[in-house]
Structure formats: structure tokens, C-alpha cells
Design an enzyme around this catalytic site. Structure first.
Site, PDB file in Angstrom:
ATOM      1  N   ASP A  12       0.874  -1.169   0.000  1.00  0.00           N
ATOM      2  CA  ASP A  12       0.000   0.000   0.000  1.00  0.00           C
ATOM      3  C   ASP A  12       0.912   1.219   0.000  1.00  0.00           C
ATOM      4  OD1 ASP A  12      -2.404   1.639   0.512  1.00  0.00           O
ATOM      5  OD2 ASP A  12      -1.497   1.894   2.490  1.00  0.00           O
ATOM      6  N   ASP A  14      -0.140   5.072   0.798  1.00  0.00           N
ATOM      7  CA  ASP A  14      -0.388   6.143   1.760  1.00  0.00           C
ATOM      8  C   ASP A  14      -0.460   5.612   3.190  1.00  0.00           C
ATOM      9  OD1 ASP A  14      -0.796   8.343  -0.226  1.00  0.00           O
ATOM     10  OD2 ASP A  14      -2.380   6.980  -0.872  1.00  0.00           O
ATOM     11  N   ASP A 171      -1.451  -0.380   6.166  1.00  0.00           N
ATOM     12  CA  ASP A 171      -1.575   0.396   7.399  1.00  0.00           C
ATOM     13  C   ASP A 171      -3.015   0.530   7.862  1.00  0.00           C
ATOM     14  OD1 ASP A 171      -2.435   3.682   6.860  1.00  0.00           O
ATOM     15  OD2 ASP A 171      -2.144   2.338   5.175  1.00  0.00           O
TER      16      ASP A 171
END
Length: 231
Positions: A12, A14, A171
Site C-alpha cells: 500500500d 499512503d 496500514d
């Protein structure tokens, strides 16, 4: 072939590779203020961490009763975000080390993100991560964003990898759910500490409750090595 066998790693972007959430919040705050919503807070923003920009602005339209079309809101937010991203995006140092370590081992790497293709390109370019991460999938290119598995499955397809051989770094809870739905293992590094107990993170093979403060390239690499030996 690398010492990690047939493992491929999908990142991922961001909040995982780069600390871009403050820029997304500021772009969102400015956009909503321009459309008559002056009190968008960081706590409000945290509800959208891990959700694609398109789905975020669609929810804004419903939540705040905005009259502007989703396409207009999306373009406005992306424009503001790109202005910030090109000048003030920082890659997490240990994540950069991890990418460089994996690239040096010849591990196939990809990025699968809810951001627009333009935003992904801008961030990878300004941080220099584009030298290592050339396979990129945006949620704009697939039917459904996270928590659906589409972006991760498309990343695996482009890498020529089986989903079972892929490990995702995430995240956010929707991303962890997407990895699980794709049949991929997950290293979870929660951006929002309060979400570490979310049930989606319970499916992760490795959960670092302390987020980026707990993540190290070496520990993640050692975990991958154990996974490769076990499979």
C-alpha cells in the site's frame, strides 16, 4: 530467484510507504471548505484512512449534502493533493530500507493504492521510490476499491504471481481486509493506533501494533524469510 523463494511483495502507498495522510487531510479540509464545510477535523479524516479517494468524496457528498458531482469533488481534491504531494511527501525511512533490501534480492514488487494514478506517480517520483516500484495499480483502474481485493489481485496479475505467493504491507483495516479477501498474507502496520484491535487486522500474519515506530526493515525481512521456508 531471490532467497525469499517465490514470494512477491505488494505495498500500500499512503500511510504505509509514505507519510501522506497529513497531505490528504489538508487537501480534504481545503476542498470541503471551498464547498461550504468549514469544520472538517483530523478525527473526521481518520474515518477515511484506507479508503479510495473516489469512495471518500462520494461519501462526503452524502454525508455533507454537497450538490457538486462526485467527479467535480474528486478533481478538486486530487488537484489540491497533488500540489502538496509534489513538495512535501516523506517516505518512511525503514520502509525505504525494506524496499531497497527486497529490490536488491530481486523480489518482485508492486504498489496497490486507493490513490489516483497521478498521485501515485507523483509520490513515487518525488521520493525516488519509482526506481524500485515500477508495477503500480490504482483503485481507479479496477471495479472496486479496498476492502474489496481487486487492487491486490490486479497487482498479482501484473507481477505474474499467484495471490498465495504475495505478501501485502498495509496500514489500514480496509487494506488488511482486502489482502485477506485476495488470499494474500499481510504485514499490518496500523497508521491509526486506536484501530490496531480492529478485527480486520486479526487476519494479518504479522501485526505491528506500534505502527511505523515498531516497523524495521530487518524484522520484516526476517519474517518473510521464515514464511518462505515454511511454504
Amino acid at each position: 530467484m531471490s532467497t525469499l523463494g517465490g514470494i512477491s511483495v505488494v505495498f500500500d502507498l499512503d500511510g504505509t510507504l509514505v507519510d501522506s495522510e497529513p497531505n490528504y487531510y489538508e487537501a480534504g479540509r481545503r476542498t470541503l471548505a471551498a464547498y461550504g464545510v468549514p469544520d472538517f477535523t483530523w478525527a473526521d479524516h481518520e474515518e477515511y484512512v484506507g479508503i479510495s479517494t473516489q469512495e471518500t468524496v462520494a461519501d462526503w457528498k452524502r454525508r455533507y449534502g454537497l450538490r457538486a458531482p462526485v467527479e467535480e469533488l474528486l478533481a478538486a481534491k486530487n488537484r489540491r493533493y497533488l500540489e502538496l504531494a509534489r513538495t512535501s511527501t516523506r517516505a518512511y525511512p525503514e520502509m525505504r530500507k525494506f524496499v531497497e533490501l527486497l529490490a536488491g534480492e530481486g523480489v518482485p514488487l508492486a504498489v496497490a493504492s486507493g490513490s489516483s494514478p497521478q498521485a501515485i506517480e507523483a509520490i513515487l517520483s518525488c521520493t525516488g521510490l519509482d526506481a524500485y516500484l515500477r508495477t503500480v495499480v490504482s483503485a481507479d483502474e479496477v471495479a472496486h476499491g479496498k476492502p474489496a481485493p481487486d487492487v491486490f489481485l490486479e497487482a498479482a496479475r501484473r507481477l505474474g504471481a499467484s495471490p498465495a505467493d504475495c505478501v501485502v504491507l498495509e496500514d489500514a483495516a480496509p487494506g488488511a481486509a482486502a489482502a485477506h479477501a485476495a488470499g494474500m498474507r499481510c504485514i499490518a502496520v496500523p497508521y491509526v493506533a486506536a484501530q490496531a484491535d480492529a478485527p480486520e487486522f486479526a487476519t494479518a500474519g504479522l501485526l505491528l501494533r506500534g505502527g511505523q515506530a515498531e516497523f524495521t526493515a530487518r524484522a520484516a525481512y526476517d519474517w518473510l524469510t521464515c514464511e518462505a521456508r515454511a511454504s
